[in-house]
Design a protein around this motif. Structure first.
Motif, PDB file in Angstrom:
ATOM      1  N   SER A   1       0.808  -1.219   0.000  1.00  0.00           N
ATOM      2  CA  SER A   1       0.000   0.000   0.000  1.00  0.00           C
ATOM      3  C   SER A   1       0.841   1.268   0.000  1.00  0.00           C
ATOM      4  CB  SER A   1      -0.930   0.018   1.225  1.00  0.00           C
ATOM      5  OG  SER A   1      -0.175   0.143   2.417  1.00  0.00           O
ATOM      6  N   THR A   2       2.156   1.140  -0.010  1.00  0.00           N
ATOM      7  CA  THR A   2       3.029   2.319  -0.057  1.00  0.00           C
ATOM      8  C   THR A   2       2.793   3.063  -1.364  1.00  0.00           C
ATOM      9  OG1 THR A   2       4.705   1.199   1.287  1.00  0.00           O
ATOM     10  CG2 THR A   2       5.418   3.119   0.023  1.00  0.00           C
ATOM     11  N   PRO A   3       2.617   4.385  -1.318  1.00  0.00           N
ATOM     12  CA  PRO A   3       2.343   5.149  -2.543  1.00  0.00           C
ATOM     13  C   PRO A   3       3.393   4.924  -3.630  1.00  0.00           C
ATOM     14  CG  PRO A   3       2.017   6.518  -0.604  1.00  0.00           C
ATOM     15  CD  PRO A   3       2.619   5.233  -0.116  1.00  0.00           C
ATOM     16  N   GLY A   4       2.916   4.770  -4.857  1.00  0.00           N
ATOM     17  CA  GLY A   4       3.819   4.534  -5.978  1.00  0.00           C
ATOM     18  C   GLY A   4       4.786   5.664  -6.217  1.00  0.00           C
ATOM     19  N   ASP A   5       4.343   6.903  -5.951  1.00  0.00           N
ATOM     20  CA  ASP A   5       5.254   8.028  -6.176  1.00  0.00           C
ATOM     21  C   ASP A   5       6.425   7.990  -5.196  1.00  0.00           C
ATOM     22  OD1 ASP A   5       3.513   8.719  -4.014  1.00  0.00           O
ATOM     23  OD2 ASP A   5       4.111  10.812  -4.241  1.00  0.00           O
ATOM     24  N   TYR A   6       6.198   7.407  -4.013  1.00  0.00           N
ATOM     25  CA  TYR A   6       7.295   7.289  -3.057  1.00  0.00           C
ATOM     26  C   TYR A   6       8.307   6.245  -3.536  1.00  0.00           C
ATOM     27  CZ  TYR A   6       9.806   6.696   1.340  1.00  0.00           C
ATOM     28  OH  TYR A   6      10.790   6.621   2.304  1.00  0.00           O
ATOM     29  N   LEU A   7       7.820   5.140  -4.073  1.00  0.00           N
ATOM     30  CA  LEU A   7       8.724   4.129  -4.609  1.00  0.00           C
ATOM     31  C   LEU A   7       9.548   4.698  -5.761  1.00  0.00           C
ATOM     32  CD1 LEU A   7       6.360   1.005  -4.608  1.00  0.00           C
ATOM     33  CD2 LEU A   7       7.903   1.801  -2.801  1.00  0.00           C
ATOM     34  N   SER A   8       8.916   5.517  -6.605  1.00  0.00           N
ATOM     35  CA  SER A   8       9.640   6.166  -7.702  1.00  0.00           C
ATOM     36  C   SER A   8      10.696   7.125  -7.162  1.00  0.00           C
ATOM     37  CB  SER A   8       8.665   6.925  -8.604  1.00  0.00           C
ATOM     38  OG  SER A   8       7.745   6.037  -9.201  1.00  0.00           O
ATOM     39  N   TYR A   9      10.331   7.831  -6.093  1.00  0.00           N
ATOM     40  CA  TYR A   9      11.280   8.742  -5.457  1.00  0.00           C
ATOM     41  C   TYR A   9      12.492   7.978  -4.938  1.00  0.00           C
ATOM     42  CZ  TYR A   9      13.307  11.339  -1.550  1.00  0.00           C
ATOM     43  OH  TYR A   9      14.175  11.910  -0.662  1.00  0.00           O
ATOM     44  N   LEU A  10      12.267   6.827  -4.268  1.00  0.00           N
ATOM     45  CA  LEU A  10      13.381   6.028  -3.772  1.00  0.00           C
ATOM     46  C   LEU A  10      14.264   5.556  -4.915  1.00  0.00           C
ATOM     47  CD1 LEU A  10      11.587   3.814  -1.073  1.00  0.00           C
ATOM     48  CD2 LEU A  10      13.054   5.804  -0.674  1.00  0.00           C
ATOM     49  N   ASP A  11      13.642   5.153  -6.026  1.00  0.00           N
ATOM     50  CA  ASP A  11      14.417   4.716  -7.193  1.00  0.00           C
ATOM     51  C   ASP A  11      15.280   5.855  -7.722  1.00  0.00           C
ATOM     52  OD1 ASP A  11      13.363   2.146  -7.096  1.00  0.00           O
ATOM     53  OD2 ASP A  11      11.712   2.627  -8.471  1.00  0.00           O
ATOM     54  N   ARG A  12      14.711   7.048  -7.792  1.00  0.00           N
ATOM     55  CA  ARG A  12      15.479   8.202  -8.282  1.00  0.00           C
ATOM     56  C   ARG A  12      16.638   8.532  -7.362  1.00  0.00           C
ATOM     57  NH1 ARG A  12      10.308  10.336  -8.979  1.00  0.00           N
ATOM     58  NH2 ARG A  12      10.645  11.779  -7.231  1.00  0.00           N
ATOM     59  N   ARG A  13      16.444   8.343  -6.066  1.00  0.00           N
ATOM     60  CA  ARG A  13      17.492   8.642  -5.101  1.00  0.00           C
ATOM     61  C   ARG A  13      18.506   7.512  -4.977  1.00  0.00           C
ATOM     62  NH1 ARG A  13      19.314  12.628  -4.526  1.00  0.00           N
ATOM     63  NH2 ARG A  13      20.249  12.009  -2.556  1.00  0.00           N
ATOM     64  N   GLY A  14      18.248   6.378  -5.649  1.00  0.00           N
ATOM     65  CA  GLY A  14      19.165   5.250  -5.549  1.00  0.00           C
ATOM     66  C   GLY A  14      19.069   4.507  -4.233  1.00  0.00           C
ATOM     67  N   VAL A  15      17.877   4.522  -3.622  1.00  0.00           N
ATOM     68  CA  VAL A  15      17.654   3.845  -2.347  1.00  0.00           C
ATOM     69  C   VAL A  15      16.896   2.550  -2.609  1.00  0.00           C
ATOM     70  CG1 VAL A  15      16.570   3.996  -0.077  1.00  0.00           C
ATOM     71  CG2 VAL A  15      17.617   6.034  -1.083  1.00  0.00           C
ATOM     72  N   ALA A  16      17.461   1.426  -2.199  1.00  0.00           N
ATOM     73  CA  ALA A  16      16.810   0.127  -2.402  1.00  0.00           C
ATOM     74  C   ALA A  16      15.582   0.012  -1.502  1.00  0.00           C
ATOM     75  CB  ALA A  16      17.786  -0.998  -2.096  1.00  0.00           C
ATOM     76  N   HIS A  17      14.591  -0.757  -1.956  1.00  0.00           N
ATOM     77  CA  HIS A  17      13.407  -0.987  -1.125  1.00  0.00           C
ATOM     78  C   HIS A  17      12.917  -2.419  -1.306  1.00  0.00           C
ATOM     79  CE1 HIS A  17      10.956  -0.263  -4.805  1.00  0.00           C
ATOM     80  NE2 HIS A  17      11.779   0.757  -5.001  1.00  0.00           N
ATOM     81  N   LEU A  18      12.354  -2.954  -0.213  1.00  0.00           N
ATOM     82  CA  LEU A  18      11.795  -4.301  -0.203  1.00  0.00           C
ATOM     83  C   LEU A  18      10.328  -4.219   0.189  1.00  0.00           C
ATOM     84  CD1 LEU A  18      14.567  -6.353   1.660  1.00  0.00           C
ATOM     85  CD2 LEU A  18      14.052  -6.390  -0.788  1.00  0.00           C
ATOM     86  N   THR A  19       9.478  -4.937  -0.524  1.00  0.00           N
ATOM     87  CA  THR A  19       8.050  -4.953  -0.231  1.00  0.00           C
ATOM     88  C   THR A  19       7.727  -6.180   0.615  1.00  0.00           C
ATOM     89  OG1 THR A  19       7.548  -3.838  -2.316  1.00  0.00           O
ATOM     90  CG2 THR A  19       5.732  -4.974  -1.203  1.00  0.00           C
ATOM     91  N   ALA A  20       7.182  -5.918   1.821  1.00  0.00           N
ATOM     92  CA  ALA A  20       6.817  -7.006   2.734  1.00  0.00           C
ATOM     93  C   ALA A  20       5.550  -6.605   3.466  1.00  0.00           C
ATOM     94  CB  ALA A  20       7.944  -7.274   3.727  1.00  0.00           C
ATOM     95  N   GLY A  21       4.442  -7.254   3.163  1.00  0.00           N
ATOM     96  CA  GLY A  21       3.191  -6.939   3.831  1.00  0.00           C
ATOM     97  C   GLY A  21       2.208  -6.234   2.925  1.00  0.00           C
ATOM     98  N   GLU A  22       0.953  -6.242   3.322  1.00  0.00           N
ATOM     99  CA  GLU A  22      -0.102  -5.616   2.536  1.00  0.00           C
ATOM    100  C   GLU A  22      -0.272  -4.142   2.874  1.00  0.00           C
ATOM    101  OE1 GLU A  22      -1.698  -6.959   0.057  1.00  0.00           O
ATOM    102  OE2 GLU A  22      -0.657  -8.874   0.303  1.00  0.00           O
ATOM    103  N   ASP A  23      -0.797  -3.851   4.072  1.00  0.00           N
ATOM    104  CA  ASP A  23      -1.029  -2.463   4.460  1.00  0.00           C
ATOM    105  C   ASP A  23       0.168  -1.882   5.206  1.00  0.00           C
ATOM    106  OD1 ASP A  23      -2.639  -0.062   4.824  1.00  0.00           O
ATOM    107  OD2 ASP A  23      -2.715  -0.654   6.933  1.00  0.00           O
ATOM    108  N   ARG A  24       0.700  -2.643   6.157  1.00  0.00           N
ATOM    109  CA  ARG A  24       1.886  -2.232   6.917  1.00  0.00           C
ATOM    110  C   ARG A  24       3.018  -3.215   6.638  1.00  0.00           C
ATOM    111  NH1 ARG A  24       0.099   1.516  10.785  1.00  0.00           N
ATOM    112  NH2 ARG A  24       2.311   2.082  10.870  1.00  0.00           N
ATOM    113  N   VAL A  25       4.219  -2.860   7.064  1.00  0.00           N
ATOM    114  CA  VAL A  25       5.364  -3.743   6.849  1.00  0.00           C
ATOM    115  C   VAL A  25       5.250  -4.966   7.751  1.00  0.00           C
ATOM    116  CG1 VAL A  25       7.865  -3.964   7.072  1.00  0.00           C
ATOM    117  CG2 VAL A  25       6.889  -1.871   6.125  1.00  0.00           C
TER     118      VAL A  25
END
Length: 200
Positions: free
Chosen positions: A76-100
């Motif tokens: 449920s993390t906003p897509g624009d935030y994931l794009s922001y992390l990608d632009r900043r070169g910050v890795a991210h892992l998706t774990a969970g539906e609503d919360r981590v």
């Protein structure tokens, strides 16, 4: 199933490190005068942020202490935030539906980033969630020779709910530090697990 982890916030303070200095970290640290303090293997900075609230990573990325940064997000993390992390070169892992889902996140950190143990410096909320989910092997506590003045100071654990039963910790290591503080390590019993999920 996720392995249980250490809740050990003082290993770094005691200087339990290997001797090899990484080139990239050493170069950055030399520029700031901290080259002798940075040793490999450097830790991975892991930050749960399912709501996408942290928007400034420049300071953390500039630090020589971390090998890399990984942000834990949910579906449920906003897509624009994931794009922001990608632009900043910050890795991210998706774990969970609503919360981590922290148990799932720890499994992903082990399989995708080679993380075998974790420590947390984040405060009582995260510590409490990890503890009640059975994800903590040990608790390391430093008792400082001082009395705090803040009545609202953070607690070591802020439990997300009531435990089904209390549990005694077992002291496995102790040391008097140079400043007179006590460094205490306790083993957590395996039966302390009332919550089916650890969500943050």
């Amino acid at each position: 199933m996720a392995q249980r982890r250490d809740l050990d916030g003082q290993r770094h303070r005691r200087g339990v490190r290997s001797e090899r200095v990484g080139r990239r970290a050493g170069a950055r640290a030399a520029a700031t005068g901290f080259a002798e303090l940075v040793h490999e293997p450097r830790p991975v900075l892991v930050v749960p942020d399912s709501r996408g609230r942290i928007r400034s990573w420049r300071h953390a990325q500039a630090q020589p202490w971390y090998d890399r940064i990984v942000v834990l997000v949910s579906r449920s993390t906003p897509g624009d935030y994931l794009s922001y992390l990608d632009r900043r070169g910050v890795a991210h892992l998706t774990a969970g539906e609503d919360r981590v889902d922290l148990a799932h996140a720890l499994s992903l950190l082990a399989s995708e980033h080679g993380v075998g143990s974790i420590r947390t410096d984040a405060g009582g909320a995260l510590n409490g969630v990890l503890l009640t989910a059975g994800l903590v092997d040990r608790v390391a506590v430093v008792v400082a020779p001082a009395i705090g003045a803040d009545p609202e100071a953070q607690t070591l654990f802020r439990l997300p709910g009531r435990l089904t039963a209390g549990a005694a910790l077992r002291l496995v290591e102790s040391e008097v530090l140079d400043d007179g503080a006590l460094w205490l390590v306790y083993e957590v019993p395996t039966g302390i697990r009332p919550a089916p999920r650890a969500l943050l």
